[in-house]
Design a protein around this motif. Structure first.
Motif, PDB file in Angstrom:
ATOM      1  N   GLN A 109     -45.690  10.123  43.033  1.00 25.16           N
ATOM      2  CA  GLN A 109     -45.796  10.994  41.857  1.00 25.16           C
ATOM      3  C   GLN A 109     -46.740  10.336  40.851  1.00 25.16           C
ATOM      4  N   ARG A 136     -49.182   7.627  34.439  1.00 28.05           N
ATOM      5  CA  ARG A 136     -47.915   7.114  34.956  1.00 28.05           C
ATOM      6  C   ARG A 136     -47.875   7.308  36.465  1.00 28.05           C
ATOM      7  N   ARG A 159     -45.441   6.681  40.006  1.00 28.84           N
ATOM      8  CA  ARG A 159     -44.167   6.327  40.639  1.00 28.84           C
ATOM      9  C   ARG A 159     -44.318   6.466  42.150  1.00 28.84           C
ATOM     10  N   GLU A 215     -42.399   1.908  39.416  1.00 23.03           N
ATOM     11  CA  GLU A 215     -42.940   2.743  38.350  1.00 23.03           C
ATOM     12  C   GLU A 215     -43.820   1.897  37.443  1.00 23.03           C
ATOM     13  N   TRP A 216     -45.019   2.435  37.133  1.00 24.97           N
ATOM     14  CA  TRP A 216     -45.962   1.767  36.233  1.00 24.97           C
ATOM     15  C   TRP A 216     -46.537   2.790  35.279  1.00 24.97           C
ATOM     16  N   THR A 217     -46.670   2.382  34.010  1.00 23.80           N
ATOM     17  CA  THR A 217     -47.205   3.257  32.967  1.00 23.80           C
ATOM     18  C   THR A 217     -48.348   2.545  32.263  1.00 23.80           C
ATOM     19  N   GLN A 247     -32.154  -2.108  38.383  1.00 24.83           N
ATOM     20  CA  GLN A 247     -33.601  -2.108  38.175  1.00 24.83           C
ATOM     21  C   GLN A 247     -34.089  -3.488  37.749  1.00 24.83           C
TER      22      GLN A 247
END
Length: 373
Positions: free
Chosen positions: A154, A254, A256, A265-267, A283
């Motif tokens: 995603q 973003r 995922r 997940e990275w933003t 997490q």
């Protein structure tokens, strides 16, 4: 450098990024389409008047003859000009660092790939988000099998700066003009970043897509909102959303990635951390420069953890990798393995194939469409 003159945004970013690690000096350029303005801007940058050129063809021919010729050219012009400029410098024997998308047509993308292959010269595409330490960390973890078999990817890239028409804004004007930007608006400008990052981190290749493109702002000639479903080789599925009319969003990239054993997940707006959640466990937060960081992330790190790095450093990594590829080519040796993570000609072709497939799909009521490259 070609492009990046007065009033340009990305040209200044490229110049700062190129200089950050001390690998590059700006010594020549054709900075604007107006010859007099180009020469004047070059002088304002402290460039020798003899190397502030009126046009890119003169620059390529002149630099190719010099004993102290440039080691590479950085192309930071509107999309429609990339093909002609890159081709000219490759044929002059000069490596190319080019902004994305590489070209505005797949035919031109394949032509550049052929020329790059024939000349054997390095060709670097500045998908800068793949230069961040934590996106390289994410890629390394996927490769190591930490997530298991990948099932879902995603990715989204949300901005709001084009939520309304802004006439007179140089950056908005050319991005909204198909003759300069190409057939894609947000699709070419930011969705290509999201697409490249999804494939870069997941290690997967998208084979087909179904796209829905929209221009929400009345009178806009290119899309400003992009929705794409992706089918990857091996059975994984993906979704990509890119928008420049998402009110309240600044630069919301973003990513995922979910496997059968865990997710990442990275933003981009908080780039120092990567979230990793093994299935059924708490997490975990992996920090740049901290415990658990991979060798590929360390290679792209400049200062100890706790001293924030971000956009310019990620961009600078692309230029550092480019310098290593160019030096290795000059010295006839293999480049550092981590530097080969930098996007290149194949990524450029993939990006243009993505644009063309998305436009074709959207025009056919979001029909599933094969990526032809």
């Amino acid at each position: 450098m070609v492009g990046g003159g007065e009033g340009a945004f990305i040209g200044g970013v490229h110049r700062m990024a190129a200089r950050l690690d001390g690998h590059w000096d700006l010594v020549a350029g054709n900075f604007q389409s107006d010859p007099d303005k180009s020469i004047a801007f070059g002088k304002s940058m402290g460039i020798d008047a003899a190397r502030a050129y009126p046009d890119f063809r003169t620059m390529a021919a002149s630099e190719a003859k010099r004993a102290d010729r440039i080691d590479a050219v950085s192309i930071v012009t509107p999309n429609s000009t990339h093909h002609a400029i890159a081709r000219e410098f490759l044929l002059a024997g000069i490596p190319v660092i080019c902004d994305k998308p590489m070209t505005t047509t797949l035919r031109h993308a394949h032509d550049l790939a052929d020329v790059a292959r024939q000349t054997g010269l390095p060709f670097i595409l500045t998908h800068n988000y793949s230069g961040y330490p934590m996106t390289r960390q994410a890629r390394a973890m996927v490769e190591a099998g930490d997530l298991g078999a990948i099932r879902i990817v995603q990715v989204e890239y949300a901005q709001d700066w084009l939520a309304r028409d802004i006439p007179g804004n140089k950056q908005a004007d050319w991005r909204g003009d198909p003759s300069k930007a190409g057939p894609g608006g947000a699709l070419g400008d930011i969705a290509t970043h999201a697409f490249q990052l999804a494939e870069f981190v997941s290690g997967l290749t998208a084979e087909t897509l179904a796209a829905d493109l929209e221009a929400f702002v009345p009178g806009r000639k290119v899309d400003d909102n992009v929705n794409v479903m992706l089918r990857f080789g091996g059975g994984a599925k993906g979704m990509l959303w890119a928008s420049q009319v998402a009110s309240g969003s600044v630069n919301g990239l973003r990513l995922r990635v979910f496997g059968d054993n865990g997710g990442l997940e990275w933003t981009q707006e908080t780039p120092e951390t990567l979230l990793f959640t093994p299935l059924g466990e708490q997490q975990r937060i992996i920090r740049r420069g901290g415990a658990g960081a991979s060798a590929s992330a360390a290679y792209a790190t400049r200062v100890p953890g706790g001293h924030p790095e971000g956009y310019l450093e990620g961009f600078a990594q692309i230029y550092s990798d480019a310098a290593e590829l160019v030096r290795a080519h000059q010295e006839k040796r293999e480049p550092n393995a981590f530097s080969k993570l930098v996007p290149g000609i194949a990524d450029g072709v993939r990006g243009v194939a993505f644009i063309e497939a998305a436009i074709t799909s959207s025009k056919a009521n979001s029909a599933w469409t094969a990526l032809s490259a």
